[in-house]
Structures are given as C-alpha cells and as structure tokens.
Design a protein around this motif. Structure first.
Motif, PDB file in Angstrom:
ATOM      1  N   MET A   1      87.023 -56.096  41.469  1.00 26.45           N
ATOM      2  CA  MET A   1      88.154 -55.155  41.466  1.00 26.45           C
ATOM      3  C   MET A   1      88.760 -54.968  42.785  1.00 26.45           C
ATOM      4  O   MET A   1      88.046 -55.259  43.690  1.00 26.45           O
ATOM      5  CB  MET A   1      87.433 -53.804  40.869  1.00 26.45           C
ATOM      6  N   LYS A  26      87.312 -46.343  32.353  1.00 27.67           N
ATOM      7  CA  LYS A  26      86.621 -47.302  33.400  1.00 27.67           C
ATOM      8  C   LYS A  26      86.343 -46.186  34.750  1.00 27.67           C
ATOM      9  O   LYS A  26      87.046 -46.404  35.897  1.00 27.67           O
ATOM     10  CB  LYS A  26      87.742 -48.311  33.890  1.00 27.67           C
ATOM     11  N   THR A  29      84.185 -47.686  37.759  1.00 21.50           N
ATOM     12  CA  THR A  29      84.934 -48.648  38.835  1.00 21.50           C
ATOM     13  C   THR A  29      85.787 -47.736  39.700  1.00 21.50           C
ATOM     14  O   THR A  29      86.275 -48.070  41.025  1.00 21.50           O
ATOM     15  CB  THR A  29      85.563 -49.762  38.128  1.00 21.50           C
TER      16      THR A  29
ATOM     17  N   ASP B  28      92.899 -56.607  32.008  1.00 26.02           N
ATOM     18  CA  ASP B  28      91.959 -55.363  32.200  1.00 26.02           C
ATOM     19  C   ASP B  28      91.992 -54.840  30.893  1.00 26.02           C
ATOM     20  O   ASP B  28      90.769 -54.276  30.469  1.00 26.02           O
ATOM     21  CB  ASP B  28      92.847 -54.450  33.037  1.00 26.02           C
ATOM     22  N   GLN B  29      93.272 -54.871  29.893  1.00 19.35           N
ATOM     23  CA  GLN B  29      93.012 -54.234  28.595  1.00 19.35           C
ATOM     24  C   GLN B  29      92.302 -54.848  27.595  1.00 19.35           C
ATOM     25  O   GLN B  29      91.342 -54.508  27.073  1.00 19.35           O
ATOM     26  CB  GLN B  29      94.458 -54.241  27.883  1.00 19.35           C
ATOM     27  N   ASP B  32      88.441 -54.652  28.926  1.00 20.99           N
ATOM     28  CA  ASP B  32      87.982 -53.181  29.140  1.00 20.99           C
ATOM     29  C   ASP B  32      87.244 -53.200  30.268  1.00 20.99           C
ATOM     30  O   ASP B  32      86.445 -52.319  30.511  1.00 20.99           O
ATOM     31  CB  ASP B  32      86.973 -52.753  27.732  1.00 20.99           C
ATOM     32  N   LEU B  33      87.513 -54.113  31.214  1.00 22.93           N
ATOM     33  CA  LEU B  33      86.785 -54.123  32.613  1.00 22.93           C
ATOM     34  C   LEU B  33      87.836 -54.204  33.700  1.00 22.93           C
ATOM     35  O   LEU B  33      88.928 -54.990  33.373  1.00 22.93           O
ATOM     36  CB  LEU B  33      85.975 -55.582  32.609  1.00 22.93           C
ATOM     37  N   ASP B  34      87.773 -54.053  34.897  1.00 21.27           N
ATOM     38  CA  ASP B  34      88.700 -54.194  35.889  1.00 21.27           C
ATOM     39  C   ASP B  34      88.307 -55.696  36.505  1.00 21.27           C
ATOM     40  O   ASP B  34      87.314 -55.733  37.265  1.00 21.27           O
ATOM     41  CB  ASP B  34      88.511 -53.356  37.139  1.00 21.27           C
ATOM     42  N   ILE B  35      89.532 -56.626  36.271  1.00 22.60           N
ATOM     43  CA  ILE B  35      89.141 -58.003  36.859  1.00 22.60           C
ATOM     44  C   ILE B  35      89.845 -58.387  38.036  1.00 22.60           C
ATOM     45  O   ILE B  35      90.871 -57.991  38.185  1.00 22.60           O
ATOM     46  CB  ILE B  35      89.845 -58.845  35.437  1.00 22.60           C
ATOM     47  N   SER B  36      89.181 -58.855  38.852  1.00 22.32           N
ATOM     48  CA  SER B  36      89.763 -59.531  40.143  1.00 22.32           C
ATOM     49  C   SER B  36      89.379 -60.718  40.387  1.00 22.32           C
ATOM     50  O   SER B  36      88.677 -61.386  39.424  1.00 22.32           O
ATOM     51  CB  SER B  36      89.214 -58.518  41.071  1.00 22.32           C
ATOM     52  N   THR B  39      85.392 -60.295  40.886  1.00 24.95           N
ATOM     53  CA  THR B  39      84.664 -59.360  40.080  1.00 24.95           C
ATOM     54  C   THR B  39      85.066 -59.105  38.430  1.00 24.95           C
ATOM     55  O   THR B  39      86.336 -59.444  38.296  1.00 24.95           O
ATOM     56  CB  THR B  39      84.445 -58.083  40.845  1.00 24.95           C
ATOM     57  N   GLY B  41      84.398 -55.941  36.237  1.00 26.72           N
ATOM     58  CA  GLY B  41      83.945 -54.914  36.583  1.00 26.72           C
ATOM     59  C   GLY B  41      82.983 -54.709  37.700  1.00 26.72           C
ATOM     60  O   GLY B  41      83.365 -54.893  38.737  1.00 26.72           O
ATOM     61  N   TRP B  42      81.754 -54.186  37.306  1.00 23.03           N
ATOM     62  CA  TRP B  42      80.762 -54.302  38.617  1.00 23.03           C
ATOM     63  C   TRP B  42      80.314 -55.732  38.830  1.00 23.03           C
ATOM     64  O   TRP B  42      80.018 -56.075  39.996  1.00 23.03           O
ATOM     65  CB  TRP B  42      79.418 -53.535  38.311  1.00 23.03           C
ATOM     66  N   ASP B  60      84.394 -57.929  50.367  1.00 24.17           N
ATOM     67  CA  ASP B  60      83.977 -56.980  49.339  1.00 24.17           C
ATOM     68  C   ASP B  60      82.358 -56.621  49.917  1.00 24.17           C
ATOM     69  O   ASP B  60      82.391 -55.204  49.790  1.00 24.17           O
ATOM     70  CB  ASP B  60      84.006 -57.650  47.931  1.00 24.17           C
ATOM     71  N   LEU B  63      82.738 -54.278  52.827  1.00 25.01           N
ATOM     72  CA  LEU B  63      83.295 -52.883  52.533  1.00 25.01           C
ATOM     73  C   LEU B  63      82.049 -52.057  51.899  1.00 25.01           C
ATOM     74  O   LEU B  63      81.953 -50.826  52.279  1.00 25.01           O
ATOM     75  CB  LEU B  63      84.340 -52.963  51.722  1.00 25.01           C
ATOM     76  N   THR B  64      81.305 -52.759  51.014  1.00 24.68           N
ATOM     77  CA  THR B  64      79.978 -52.264  50.607  1.00 24.68           C
ATOM     78  C   THR B  64      79.165 -51.707  51.606  1.00 24.68           C
ATOM     79  O   THR B  64      78.529 -50.721  51.382  1.00 24.68           O
ATOM     80  CB  THR B  64      79.474 -53.007  49.649  1.00 24.68           C
ATOM     81  N   ARG B 113      74.578 -56.920  41.031  1.00 27.65           N
ATOM     82  CA  ARG B 113      75.973 -57.060  40.553  1.00 27.65           C
ATOM     83  C   ARG B 113      76.138 -58.854  40.089  1.00 27.65           C
ATOM     84  O   ARG B 113      76.555 -59.135  39.383  1.00 27.65           O
ATOM     85  CB  ARG B 113      76.720 -57.014  41.449  1.00 27.65           C
TER      86      ARG B 113
END
Lengths: 226, 243
Positions: A1, A26, A29, B28-29, B32-36, B39, B41-42, B60, B63-64, B113
C-alpha cells in the motif's frame, strides 16, 4: 500500500474518503497509512524546529512531535468513543480511530506546508520568544483547521437522524477542547522541542512544574518588553 | 461482452490501450485489498524481496520503524521519568529499551506480514501475472506508436489476433482475481467442505484433460506473440539508437 497516496486521496476527495469510512471500507489499511504518513510529516516539521538548537535536538524533536500528537490521540480516543456511543452513535471503534487520524493527518500536512516559512524565520531571526510564538501560532492555526474538519466529518458521518443529535454535537465540541488541553499539557511534559541556544542538549527539562499557557503569556510579555 | 469490446477496439482506428491495462483501482476493487508494488493489504507479496523491489520494501520498513520509535521511545522515557523522579541518568539508561522495543515490534510486525503473504500466495502469483500483462500492453503500445511514426518499417502484422489475445488474457486474469477473492472470503467454509471440493476438482481435472491440447496451443500462440512484440520493440529501439 502506498501510504502517502491514501493521504492525498483524503485531501483531494474528502467526501469519497468519508464515504469509505462510513461503509468501513478497508479501514485497517487506511489507519496504518494515515499513521505512517502523519508521523513522517510531523517528524520533518519536528526536525526543523529542533534545528533551532541543532545536534541531538533535531532527532529528539523529530520523535517527540509526532509522539505528542499521536499519544494525545491514544489518550483521548476512548473518551470520545464511549461517550459518543452512549449518545446514540452507531459507529465502531475503527471508524473513530480513522476519523481522528484524518484530523491528525490534515494537521501534519498543514504543518509540513508551513515548514519552508519556519525554516526561513529560523535562518533569518535568532530570537527564542519569537520562534516559540511563531510555532505556537502555526500549530494553533493548523490545529483549528484539522479539528474543524474532524468535527464536520463526525457530524456528517452520523447525520441529524441520530438519537440525541444536539447532545452529540456538544460532546464533540467538549472532546475537541479536551484534546487541546491534553495535547498542550503533554507538549509541556515532553519539552524541549526547540532547545536553548548555547545550552547542552536536554532530553527533558528537569522541572515539570508550570504549564504551557503560562509560558506562552510569559513569552508574549518578554517580546513586548514587560 | 468481452468479445464485443474486443471487436469494437479492433475496428477503432487508433486503439486506446489504457482500456486493456488492469488499473490500480480495478485491482483494489477486485481484490478488496490495497495493492501496491510490495504489499497486498497487510501482507507482503512474494516478489517484495526481489532486488528491483527491495527499495520499496526497505522504505516501507523504515517508515514502520519510524512509527514504532515514535510510540516506544517517548512512552519508555516518560515512564522512566515518572519512576525515577526526574533523574536524567536513569532516563538515559532507559532510552535503549525504547529503541530495542521499537525494533522488536517492527520485526514482529514484518514477520506477521510475511506470513500473511504466504497465506495469499495465489493472489501474489496472480498479481505478478497482471504486472507482466501490463508490461506486455505497454510493449504493444510502444510498437503501435513506432508503427505510426513516419519512415518506420515496423508494424504489428497480425494486430487483430494480438488484440484478441490480450483481451482474452485480461479476462482470464480478472476472472482469476474474482475467483481468488471469493475463495479467500469463504476460506473457512471451503475447509469444512473439503470432500465436496475434492470431488469437484476430480471432475474438473477430467474436463481439463480434454481441453489441454487446445489450451496448450492457445498459450503457445500468446507466448509467440509476446516474444514477437518484445523482439520488434527491441530491434526498433536499437535502430533508433544508431546514428
């Protein structure tokens, strides 16, 4: 993300973002991304204000400033959640956290946008009281804008059909005041953020007495020559 | 519907290949997860640790760690201050504890993750295929542009077939994503109905055996197209480089 794109989405299309929060789309996230993006922007601003005395103070303020905003949020969010559900809110805890984080993220971006101005004054004027008041002013402006957006978002989120709508509005206003009070006191406990010129680095000021407001008035007095 | 779209695109003079690409929003739709890049989702994608994506993964991670430090260090120091009664020496001694707990938290989070990523291995593979597909579309697009340029001898000879193949691939990939999402959502149910699904699988296997020859030839055709496109673009670009 991509954490920063979540924040940009929030800034560009707030209504869509709020719709997502309303439908719990979501949220996990979103929470993580807002947390990371706001921490980053606060850290940058913190490092700039820490540059007033330089050295370790830069690192210290880069950690302390995001901690100030985010720990205040952790302290205050349960109060909002439990009181709000008592007065008819149907939102869940994650939705509250996301909403509160949107407000903090907006504040962080606004602070970041002021960074060049602060940097300019940092280079051109070496007056502690002026620098302190300038930052208090910037933080107050950004805080008001962020909290106003939060308030509006929260009112829109539940809508006027919610039970005890007037009471909820009062409660939200009260919570905003509580957030400001807790934040300013935590800021006082976590100081110094700027450090003092010519003095050795201090992780904390040894004395915990006094409060934030007394110091602001003292600085205004000093600037006006009283 | 897909066939109709394919025909429409083929009849259009200049094809807008953006319609073919699987966009970020679609991903994404559909999942149903945020794709990058690294990643889902998580969870981490299987390719997150590959050299070309290591930078994204590392940023990433940084930043964490940053966020963990923001929480752990001030809280530890504030506690040390309250316990020791403002003793600076004690506060300095406790400072590494905050740092170590931040690193430990980040490590635990990263491991979680990574394990989640292993659970979503099918999705991870599908996403890699989609990345490859998007690259292929980009290659066709370049080829089209080069073909439309003056004095260029390069042209996509069997354009219609290529477009049809790309459409078919796109539809298969999207179908795959939708299926994976349904399977993921009903994972517990699927685990309980293991026997039912194994019988369906047996029947499917028999059916697939009948189709395998056709599929193999289709896949071969697609692969050939991809190789042809890639080689043509490479040749044209090398020619451009020459004085």
């Amino acid at each position: 993300m991509n954490h920063f794109s979540v924040l940009i989405r929030l800034l560009r299309d707030r209504h869509k973002f709020l719709d997502d929060v309303r439908t719990s789309t979501k949220l996990e996230t979103k929470i993580a991304s807002l947390l990371i993006a706001s921490s980053f922007f606060f850290s940058v601003y913190g490092a700039i204000i820490g540059a007033y005395s330089g050295g370790l103070q830069i690192l210290s303020s880069a950690i302390k400033l995001p901690a100030l905003y985010l720990i205040t949020l952790i302290i205050c969010i349960p109060t909002l959640y439990f009181f709000d559900i008592l007065f008819g809110s149907k939102l869940n805890f994650k939705q509250y956290v996301t909403m509160a984080l949107t407000s903090v993220s907006v504040i962080s971006v606004l602070l970041f946008s002021f960074a060049p101005v602060v940097l300019f004054f940092l280079i051109s004027i070496r007056d502690y009281d002026f620098f302190l008041l300038l930052n208090v002013l910037i933080m107050a402006i950004t805080g008001v804008v962020g909290v106003k957006l939060f308030y509006k978002g929260m009112v829109d989120m539940v809508g006027p059909e919610a039970i005890e709508h007037t009471m909820r509005k009062r409660l939200l206003k009260g919570w905003v005041v509580l957030y400001a009070l807790v934040g300013s006191q935590l800021g006082w406990t976590l100081r110094p953020f700027f450090g003092s010129e010519g003095k050795a680095f201090e992780i904390f000021r040894p004395e915990i007495d006094g409060n934030f407001y007394a110091k602001v008035f003292q600085s205004i007095g000093a600037m006006l020559g009283f | 519907m897909g066939k109709w779209r394919g025909q429409k695109l083929m009849t259009d003079g200049l094809v807008n290949l953006d319609n073919l690409r699987v966009s970020q929003q679609e991903l994404d739709q559909l999942t149903d997860l945020d794709i990058s890049e690294v990643t889902m989702g998580w969870a981490y994608r299987q390719t997150a640790f590959q050299p070309q994506r290591r930078l994204a993964w590392f940023s990433d991670l940084l930043l964490t760690i940053g966020v963990a430090l923001v929480f752990c260090v001030p809280v530890t120091v504030l506690l040390a201050r309250a316990i020791s009664g403002d003793d600076t020496q004690v506060i300095w001694r406790w400072l590494p504890v905050g740092g170590v707990s931040a690193v430990a938290l980040t490590m635990a989070w990263t491991t979680y993750r990574w394990q989640e990523g292993r659970r979503l291995i099918t999705l991870s593979h599908l996403l890699d295929e989609i990345d490859r597909f998007n690259e292929m579309v980009a290659a066709v697009e370049i080829l089209e542009e080069l073909g439309s340029a003056k004095n260029s001898s390069l042209n996509l000879e069997n354009r219609q077939e290529v477009m049809e193949a790309l459409h078919l691939t796109r539809e298969s990939l999207i179908c795959g994503l939708m299926t994976e999402r349904i399977m993921r959502k009903h994972q517990r149910f699927m685990a309980r109905r293991q026997e039912m699904f194994s019988s369906i699988e047996r029947n499917l296997a028999t059916l697939q055996l009948l189709q395998v020859t056709d599929e193999a030839s289709d896949y071969g055709r697609l692969l050939n197209e991809a190789i042809q496109i890639g080689t043509s673009v490479h040749q044209e670009l090398s020619r451009e480089k020459l004085p």
